[in-house]
Design an enzyme around this catalytic site. Sequence first.
Site, PDB file in Angstrom:
ATOM      1  N   ASP A   1       2.325  -0.538  12.195  1.00 23.58           N
ATOM      2  CA  ASP A   1       1.117  -1.109  11.592  1.00 23.58           C
ATOM      3  C   ASP A   1       0.874  -2.562  11.996  1.00 23.58           C
ATOM      4  O   ASP A   1      -0.216  -3.101  11.780  1.00 23.58           O
ATOM      5  CB  ASP A   1       1.207  -1.031  10.060  1.00 23.58           C
ATOM      6  CG  ASP A   1       1.089   0.402   9.558  1.00 23.58           C
ATOM      7  OD1 ASP A   1       0.581   1.260  10.312  1.00 23.58           O
ATOM      8  OD2 ASP A   1       1.507   0.662   8.416  1.00 23.58           O
TER       9      ASP A   1
ATOM     10  N   SER B   1       7.285  10.106  11.234  1.00 25.77           N
ATOM     11  CA  SER B   1       6.200   9.731  10.324  1.00 25.77           C
ATOM     12  C   SER B   1       6.691   9.735   8.889  1.00 25.77           C
ATOM     13  O   SER B   1       7.136  10.765   8.369  1.00 25.77           O
ATOM     14  CB  SER B   1       5.031  10.705  10.471  1.00 25.77           C
ATOM     15  OG  SER B   1       4.198  10.635   9.329  1.00 25.77           O
TER      16      SER B   1
ATOM     17  N   ARG C   1      -8.288  12.878  12.252  1.00 28.24           N
ATOM     18  CA  ARG C   1      -6.833  12.630  12.347  1.00 28.24           C
ATOM     19  C   ARG C   1      -6.010  13.916  12.239  1.00 28.24           C
ATOM     20  O   ARG C   1      -6.394  14.858  11.551  1.00 28.24           O
ATOM     21  CB  ARG C   1      -6.432  11.593  11.281  1.00 28.24           C
ATOM     22  CG  ARG C   1      -7.138  10.271  11.588  1.00 28.24           C
ATOM     23  CD  ARG C   1      -6.698   9.169  10.713  1.00 28.24           C
ATOM     24  NE  ARG C   1      -5.315   8.816  10.965  1.00 28.24           N
ATOM     25  CZ  ARG C   1      -4.618   7.989  10.196  1.00 28.24           C
ATOM     26  NH1 ARG C   1      -5.189   7.467   9.133  1.00 28.24           N
ATOM     27  NH2 ARG C   1      -3.386   7.693  10.485  1.00 28.24           N
TER      28      ARG C   1
ATOM     29  N   LYS D   1       0.836  -1.218   0.000  1.00 29.97           N
ATOM     30  CA  LYS D   1       0.000   0.000   0.000  1.00 29.97           C
ATOM     31  C   LYS D   1       0.866   1.261   0.000  1.00 29.97           C
ATOM     32  O   LYS D   1       0.606   2.201  -0.755  1.00 29.97           O
ATOM     33  CB  LYS D   1      -0.894  -0.060   1.249  1.00 29.97           C
ATOM     34  CG  LYS D   1      -1.888   1.050   1.395  1.00 29.97           C
ATOM     35  CD  LYS D   1      -3.004   0.656   2.359  1.00 29.97           C
ATOM     36  CE  LYS D   1      -2.679   0.878   3.812  1.00 29.97           C
ATOM     37  NZ  LYS D   1      -2.617   2.292   4.196  1.00 29.97           N
ATOM     38  N   SER D   2       1.899   1.284   0.834  1.00 30.80           N
ATOM     39  CA  SER D   2       2.737   2.489   0.931  1.00 30.80           C
ATOM     40  C   SER D   2       3.396   2.808  -0.417  1.00 30.80           C
ATOM     41  O   SER D   2       3.448   3.964  -0.841  1.00 30.80           O
ATOM     42  CB  SER D   2       3.843   2.280   1.965  1.00 30.80           C
ATOM     43  OG  SER D   2       3.310   2.170   3.250  1.00 30.80           O
TER      44      SER D   2
ATOM     45  N   GLY E   1      -5.257   8.413   5.336  1.00 33.20           N
ATOM     46  CA  GLY E   1      -4.349   9.450   5.824  1.00 33.20           C
ATOM     47  C   GLY E   1      -3.171   9.631   4.882  1.00 33.20           C
ATOM     48  O   GLY E   1      -2.685  10.745   4.678  1.00 33.20           O
TER      49      GLY E   1
ATOM     50  N   GLN F   1       4.822   9.363   6.336  1.00 30.80           N
ATOM     51  CA  GLN F   1       3.887  10.141   5.516  1.00 30.80           C
ATOM     52  C   GLN F   1       4.310  11.603   5.498  1.00 30.80           C
ATOM     53  O   GLN F   1       4.300  12.259   4.457  1.00 30.80           O
ATOM     54  CB  GLN F   1       2.470  10.013   6.066  1.00 30.80           C
ATOM     55  CG  GLN F   1       1.895   8.620   5.919  1.00 30.80           C
ATOM     56  CD  GLN F   1       0.566   8.472   6.627  1.00 30.80           C
ATOM     57  OE1 GLN F   1       0.099   9.367   7.319  1.00 30.80           O
ATOM     58  NE2 GLN F   1      -0.056   7.315   6.464  1.00 30.80           N
TER      59      GLN F   1
ATOM     60  N   ARG G   1      -7.068  -2.731  10.248  1.00 35.73           N
ATOM     61  CA  ARG G   1      -6.102  -3.585  10.952  1.00 35.73           C
ATOM     62  C   ARG G   1      -6.703  -4.211  12.208  1.00 35.73           C
ATOM     63  O   ARG G   1      -6.272  -5.295  12.619  1.00 35.73           O
ATOM     64  CB  ARG G   1      -4.812  -2.818  11.247  1.00 35.73           C
ATOM     65  CG  ARG G   1      -4.149  -2.311   9.976  1.00 35.73           C
ATOM     66  CD  ARG G   1      -2.668  -2.119  10.077  1.00 35.73           C
ATOM     67  NE  ARG G   1      -2.211  -1.282   8.973  1.00 35.73           N
ATOM     68  CZ  ARG G   1      -1.908  -1.711   7.743  1.00 35.73           C
ATOM     69  NH1 ARG G   1      -1.969  -2.990   7.443  1.00 35.73           N
ATOM     70  NH2 ARG G   1      -1.520  -0.865   6.801  1.00 35.73           N
TER      71      ARG G   1
ATOM     72  N   LYS H   1      -4.347   6.609  14.863  1.00 30.59           N
ATOM     73  CA  LYS H   1      -4.435   5.909  13.565  1.00 30.59           C
ATOM     74  C   LYS H   1      -5.909   5.885  13.139  1.00 30.59           C
ATOM     75  O   LYS H   1      -6.711   6.670  13.626  1.00 30.59           O
ATOM     76  CB  LYS H   1      -3.858   4.504  13.706  1.00 30.59           C
ATOM     77  CG  LYS H   1      -2.342   4.510  13.927  1.00 30.59           C
ATOM     78  CD  LYS H   1      -1.607   4.926  12.674  1.00 30.59           C
ATOM     79  CE  LYS H   1      -0.104   4.953  12.878  1.00 30.59           C
ATOM     80  NZ  LYS H   1       0.577   5.559  11.739  1.00 30.59           N
TER      81      LYS H   1
HETATM   82  C1  S3P Z   1       2.712   4.931   6.174  1.00 30.25           C
HETATM   83  C2  S3P Z   1       3.297   5.379   7.318  1.00 30.25           C
HETATM   84  C3  S3P Z   1       2.756   5.090   8.645  1.00 30.25           C
HETATM   85  C4  S3P Z   1       1.803   3.899   8.600  1.00 30.25           C
HETATM   86  C5  S3P Z   1       0.806   4.001   7.486  1.00 30.25           C
HETATM   87  C6  S3P Z   1       1.524   4.081   6.149  1.00 30.25           C
HETATM   88  C7  S3P Z   1       3.329   5.324   4.895  1.00 30.25           C
HETATM   89  O1  S3P Z   1       2.033   6.208   9.101  1.00 30.25           O
HETATM   90  O2  S3P Z   1       1.132   3.768   9.832  1.00 30.25           O
HETATM   91  O3  S3P Z   1      -0.042   2.887   7.490  1.00 30.25           O
HETATM   92  O4  S3P Z   1       2.985   4.769   3.847  1.00 30.25           O
HETATM   93  O5  S3P Z   1       4.195   6.208   4.922  1.00 30.25           O
HETATM   94  P1  S3P Z   1       2.754   7.460   9.803  1.00 30.25           P
HETATM   95  O6  S3P Z   1       3.571   8.131   8.777  1.00 30.25           O
HETATM   96  O7  S3P Z   1       1.630   8.328  10.282  1.00 30.25           O
HETATM   97  O8  S3P Z   1       3.553   6.873  10.919  1.00 30.25           O
END
Ligand code: S3P
Length: 431
Positions: free
Chosen positions: A317, A169, A125, A25-26, A97, A171, A390, A344
Amino acid sequence: MPTASDATVHPARALHGVVRIPGDKSISHRYAMLAAIARGTSRFHNFSAARDCASTLACIQQLGAAHRRAGDGAIEVTGVGETLQAPGVPLDCGNSGSTMRMLGGILAGQPFMSELFGDESLSRRPMARIIKPLSEMGAEISSSDSGRPPLKIQGGHLKAIHYKPEVASAQVKSCILFAGLFANGETTVEEPIRTRDHGELALRAFGADVDHHANIATIRGGQPLSAIEAHIPGDLSSAAFFLCAAALFPGSQLSLPGILMNPTRARLLDILIQMGLKITVGQIEQQHGELVGAIEVQGATWKGGTIAGADTAALIDEIPALAAIAPYSENGLEVRDARELRVKESDRIAAVATNLRKMGAEVEERPEGIRIPGRQKLHGVEVDSFGDHRIAMAFAVAALRAEGETVIHASDAAGVSYPTFFNDLRSITSE
Ligand code: S3P
């Protein structure tokens, strides 16, 4: 009274077989977003089936980057180059998110106003973590009270910053690096703890120069991106549910081919081995900087242990699944430094504690973690997903060793990251 979105999980005796896990997914989010601002048509094989990634594809479509599923199943995204089209409508990020935070970085560099909104969970969030750096770079951003969605982003020319986020983070890091593409000069993100580096690797794959070592990543603005073709590795965070399920039955044996082995994600495997699983990884390959390998796993005695500090960030996660199976371990599980779990898709500490207690377990819930003693018995009851993918999947796994059947309400939340999860779980379970 069961409804269509409830799942009933029966106790299992053993797990055997092969599971083909959908694309990470990421990586899928990042590839789709960068493909939108690249020149040419990108092709992605094994693109994530997650509803979250469909949200990203729908958003970039509104921004002018069309996508389609090709005959061979690949997702093709036709980029529009660095300047996207102004969207005629607010952009719906659904439950994701990642979509809101990372696309926010790209939109901050666009010469128009855009609005991003999400579902009830996403609307709760925290977004101040991206509003602050993007505002420092020169974007004008308004949000609802205390930095929650919806966000209105007036983008434009940005200036480079050296940013030290308070929370670790990935993200946020990707958001700032993506914005850095539209800034004059070099943008640096210096993280408190190194997080997953898919953003850095994806930017490189699309042709940008990114310097990254340890917890510091730097990008120079104004670099054009070019389309790529890529095979996206299976999502290790989705595979984690099967690895945790295998931990429950000493005789179990599973093969999970083609799984992401990126070192910033694969700490999970070390921890699972320490806690008692027998794992071997073979057929390691690399594509666009991302490692992929075939996992073979066998259950043994499940010991449990402690997760704290940088490990908590690396396993953020996977903690719901590890916590859900902790009562069956010999020594229990203690999780520390996990304040982020409270913000989350649900408050995952509260959700895990509530469901485990319903199943009869003793649990100590703490502000920044949880302690779950081992050698406990769980019984099948009705539990809730709290609308969190999850949590739905973690309790499907816990249910495999409970006494009696477990009903998981709103189990369709699993589709946010893994739409075929319940079918795949059934396919390897002997009752
Ligand atoms: C992710 C980073 C994590 C993770 C999310 C996916 C990403 O979040 O929990 O499911 O793809 O960069 P955070 O950046 O808020 O820690």
